[in-house]
Structures are given as structure tokens and as C-alpha cells.
Design a protein around this motif. Sequence first.
Motif, short mmCIF file in Angstrom:
data_model
loop_
_atom_site.label_atom_id
_atom_site.label_comp_id
_atom_site.label_asym_id
_atom_site.label_seq_id
_atom_site.Cartn_x
_atom_site.Cartn_y
_atom_site.Cartn_z
N VAL A 1 0.84 -1.20 0.00
CA VAL A 1 0.00 0.00 0.00
C VAL A 1 0.88 1.24 0.00
O VAL A 1 2.07 1.17 0.31
N GLU A 2 0.27 2.35 -0.34
CA GLU A 2 0.94 3.66 -0.26
C GLU A 2 0.42 4.37 0.98
O GLU A 2 -0.79 4.57 1.11
N ILE A 3 1.33 4.71 1.89
CA ILE A 3 0.97 5.49 3.07
C ILE A 3 1.78 6.77 3.02
O ILE A 3 3.00 6.75 3.15
N ASN A 4 1.10 7.86 2.78
CA ASN A 4 1.75 9.18 2.69
C ASN A 4 2.98 9.14 1.79
O ASN A 4 4.07 9.51 2.19
N ALA A 5 2.81 8.65 0.56
CA ALA A 5 3.85 8.57 -0.47
C ALA A 5 4.97 7.60 -0.14
O ALA A 5 6.04 7.66 -0.73
N THR A 6 4.76 6.68 0.79
CA THR A 6 5.73 5.65 1.12
C THR A 6 5.07 4.28 0.91
O THR A 6 3.98 4.04 1.42
N SER A 7 5.74 3.41 0.16
CA SER A 7 5.24 2.05 -0.02
C SER A 7 5.53 1.23 1.22
O SER A 7 6.65 1.27 1.74
N VAL A 8 4.53 0.50 1.69
CA VAL A 8 4.67 -0.36 2.86
C VAL A 8 3.96 -1.67 2.55
O VAL A 8 2.85 -1.67 2.00
N GLY A 9 4.60 -2.79 2.89
CA GLY A 9 3.98 -4.09 2.72
C GLY A 9 3.29 -4.51 4.00
O GLY A 9 3.92 -4.53 5.07
N LEU A 10 2.01 -4.80 3.93
CA LEU A 10 1.24 -5.24 5.09
C LEU A 10 1.15 -6.76 5.05
O LEU A 10 0.56 -7.32 4.12
N ILE A 11 1.73 -7.42 6.04
CA ILE A 11 1.70 -8.88 6.11
C ILE A 11 0.40 -9.29 6.79
O ILE A 11 0.14 -8.89 7.92
N VAL A 12 -0.41 -10.08 6.06
CA VAL A 12 -1.70 -10.53 6.58
C VAL A 12 -1.79 -12.05 6.47
O VAL A 12 -1.06 -12.67 5.69
N ASP A 13 -2.68 -12.65 7.25
CA ASP A 13 -2.82 -14.11 7.26
C ASP A 13 -3.30 -14.63 5.91
O ASP A 13 -2.82 -15.66 5.43
N GLN A 14 -4.27 -13.95 5.32
CA GLN A 14 -4.86 -14.44 4.08
C GLN A 14 -5.65 -13.34 3.41
O GLN A 14 -6.39 -12.61 4.08
N VAL A 15 -5.50 -13.20 2.10
CA VAL A 15 -6.31 -12.26 1.32
C VAL A 15 -7.58 -12.97 0.92
O VAL A 15 -7.55 -14.14 0.52
N MET A 16 -8.71 -12.29 1.03
CA MET A 16 -10.00 -12.90 0.73
C MET A 16 -10.48 -12.50 -0.68
O MET A 16 -10.31 -13.25 -1.61
#
Length: 173
Positions: free
Chosen positions: A101-116
Motif C-alpha cells: 500500500v501507499e501510506i503518505n507517499a511511502t510504499s509499505v507491505g502489510l503482512i496478513v494471514d490471508q487475502v479474501m
Amino acid sequence: MAETARQSSDYLEPDNDLYDDEDTQKDKYLTFQIAREQYGIEICHITEIIGIQTITELPEMPDFIKGVINLRGRVVPAMDVRARFNLPHREYDARTCIIVVEINATSVGLIVDQVMEVIDIPAESIEPPPKAAAKNGSNFLQGVGKVENEVKIILNVSRLLFDKELEELRKAA
């Protein structure tokens, strides 16, 4: 013939289907699971979804920042959303995903258990977060979406990291 073509193009009406002003991402949310709960993020914030990758740890980062990943030559910080929410640790598996995702012009990877899935949640089906959640410091919540007989917790992506934490990540990446 050329004159006829030029004249007719001067009077062409735009195809309403092609020039629809309505935002195609409006009310669309990517849903994912953490523990037993389903969460949603507005798809306009999402760059891509990838499988779990090798994460290089960084010193002196908050516990929920697991490190950085190499995303086609870009260094992207990886945040474990379980850890951010103070949930018990779970080993990563084949279903574990990273939502970039983009958070205030910074890319961040969000680690989640599972995408639905991507679902529609109209604005009128989203209620503000319960007052009890706000008192417990859960500033990450944008609201609670009602979808048929289920509830999806809608996250406010821009609040997942605070300014100080974002600045640390920009320096590290």
C-alpha cells in the motif's frame, strides 16, 4: 470521403459508458483475514498483492516492522499487521500475503494471514468505529462495514503508521 469523416467526427457524442465520471474504485475494498477477523482496505490505496517473501530484518525498528523486502529492485518495509494489533504471533504459511500500500507517499507491505476478495461496501453500510474501540487507542479503524450478515473492520491505511514511524522507515529504506 475525408470531408464526410471529419464532419461526422465533429459531431460525435461521447459514449457515456466510456466517459463515465463515476469512480470505478469507489466503495470497493480488499478484504483479508487476521486471526478470525476480516478486515478491509479501500482498493485505491493498494499497489499490489504478493506472496510472502524473504524479509531482511532491520535493527532498532518497532516489533511490528519485520524488516524490508526487495520488490523488483525497490526496498519496501514490511509490517506484520498481527503484531501491529498486538495479536499472538503466527508462523507465515502459503496463504500469508503481503499487501503493498501507499501510506503518505511511502510504499509499505502489510503482512496478513490471508487475502479474501474485493467487495463492494457502500458508504451508507459503513458505521463509525464503536466508541469503546476509540478509547482503547484503536486509531487504525475507519469504520465497520456491514456486508449481508457479516461485519468487516475497515482500516484507515494512513493511520497504520504514525509520522515518526514513517520517517524511520523512509530513512531505513
